[in-house]
Design an enzyme around this catalytic site. Sequence first.
Site: not given
Lengths: 381, 381
Positions: A149, A327, A360
């Site tokens: 991330s 995501d 995500h």
Amino acid sequence: MTEFIPPSTRWIDLPSPFPMKRGGRLHGARIAYETWGELNAAADNAVLVAPGLSPNAHMASSEANPADGWWEPMVGPGKPIDTDRWFVICANPLGSCKGSTGPASSNPDTGLPYRFRFPELSIEDGADALAHVVRALGIERLACVVGNSMGGMVALSLLIRHPGIAAAHLNVAGAARALPWSIAIRSLQREAIRLDPNFNGGDYSDAAYPESGMRMARKLGVITYRSALEWDGRFGRVRLDSEQTDDEPFGLEFQVESYLEAHARRFVRHFDPNCYLYLSRSMDWFDLGDHCAEREVGDRAASQAHTRAGLAAIRIDRALTIGAQTDVLFPLQQQMEIADGLREGGAAAECLPMPSPQGHDAFLVDYERYCPAIRTFFDSL
Amino acid sequence: MTEFIPPSTRWIDLPSPFPMKRGGRLHGARIAYETWGELNAAADNAVLVAPGLSPNAHMASSEANPADGWWEPMVGPGKPIDTDRWFVICANPLGSCKGSTGPASSNPDTGLPYRFRFPELSIEDGADALAHVVRALGIERLACVVGNSMGGMVALSLLIRHPGIAAAHLNVAGAARALPWSIAIRSLQREAIRLDPNFNGGDYSDAAYPESGMRMARKLGVITYRSALEWDGRFGRVRLDSEQTDDEPFGLEFQVESYLEAHARRFVRHFDPNCYLYLSRSMDWFDLGDHCAEREVGDRAASQAHTRAGLAAIRIDRALTIGAQTDVLFPLQQQMEIADGLREGGAAAECLPMPSPQGHDAFLVDYERYCPAIRTFFDSL
């Protein structure tokens, strides 16, 4: 927030002063980290993990701290990132409140917390801090740098600003630049915090704390970390039991609302609001292409070419990028873009799309898919 | 908010008392509407349009009001919904503040605005109000009922609660039930409004108005009405000029942030916060299947079967559903579900997926695609 720094944490002092990319410098700053496994004599078996916005450095259990870490199934003896083979480092991000120096830390000039007097924080500052950690641990070249991330942004920045610092790269749900939909989400999260009357321009206290702003920001985070598909199966339209609902007009009624509320409650007092603002904005500012050229202002194609040039300037042997098809925050196209760009720069790079429904957050949940994929990559190094 | 009710508005009184599905009744309630074209002698050329949450009844320009309406390219002489052929009615939703009776209207019992004393509002109440409008205009059977977004829910409810009221149905970006991701978004929008210190349990004033809560709610709305794909092309990472940015820490910096801000500013004083809460929650509560059976509590398959049974109970000749592939709020699967269910009930029903990048709002923006599709459907009736 010192109660949220695990007892197994160690620290490396950054050079003092430590210059920040957008101006200003830090004095007496340090980075919190943990390690697993042993650095070999050639110092060529080191793996550095750059986490997302909120985790601390306690990624996995260890002798020093047997509590489960936030990536427990992924890191340890015999696990996908096998600590019998690799010397694994996880560093808490610069700007965080979980051990590394950040806006909640004491400003040595005043003895008070920095708050808004912390200099503007960029992803690049986090990358420079990591480069120092690597050198301080006696490592010339990492076998691999992993970024999840926000950490995926930090890892790419580390690779371009410190050429040769790693032989391989694993980018999980990362991005080479922030896109406008994600910027909009983060901007709204920051606005929720700033508008909380208790925020008080960053000068809140434990007694007058921007709790509702943080709760809103976290709920919006959780909504965008997961996916509609997952929630259809998980929550559907199931209502709360009557004893779980509150009597307030427009109060909680569906399970999905109570799930968000529980997530938010766990977060609001465990993460410093100023740190959240600084880290969140550092992501919006990030575009790897800025390393090679002035900021782009053109159309979509020009913008893509700008970022692509940054990726192609990275010299690395191997790379894997992994993204979840569901995501919405760091969409799969961004992990494809990274792999394509690194390949252009000469790396053997691949993108692995995952059909995980968890959005995500899939890399923190869908271990059935992510563990074998990451094991295969590390076994091949 | 009376200044936002167009001068061309007309009203139909609802039966008094008007019973509400979840309890309570309205006295002296009315529905605001406008019409275009002429009802023919057989009264069989009427088309009713149920709009989304926020529009008024001024869907298109007319002699009475030459200002452009919110669906201007779609409705008028020679347009896809051709007013040379059809007698077209658009009604402002029950519960709105744009002419129909809602929480901002005066409560005849007290002479003061209802606010939280308005009875709980459901999609079904809006459908019953529309049925009354249709009868009051001397129409036995509509040629077609059109529903957009929330209006798509209202239209389905009208069809199941008032069998035979329409021969055909066009559902644009609608849904037969609310799904948990959309419930989560709407719940957070409502929380933003409720948490605004000026909200004061619904008893705000023009001077102390929940402006920041409404701004947050609207921004979150706009984020979920559009799509990441569209914004990549439209805003990219373009910054504001230095004279457009504010000096406040963490203030606006990217074009996408200023776009959201402008949208929010236009909305906050043009829509009543209590009306927003009531209409928003009515969507969360809606599941067409509840008409046929007790509320479902099973797994995903049971939940789908529950809603499907509602759709299959509708008797209608023809139906078209249209959805944008980029819609995250009322995802395309929901328009497919409607078409499949109506077909099971005997209708000639089709779903038309649109590759529009504009997300949920595509039907208000992508006229190049939506006009021909809707024209073809109406020409075939």
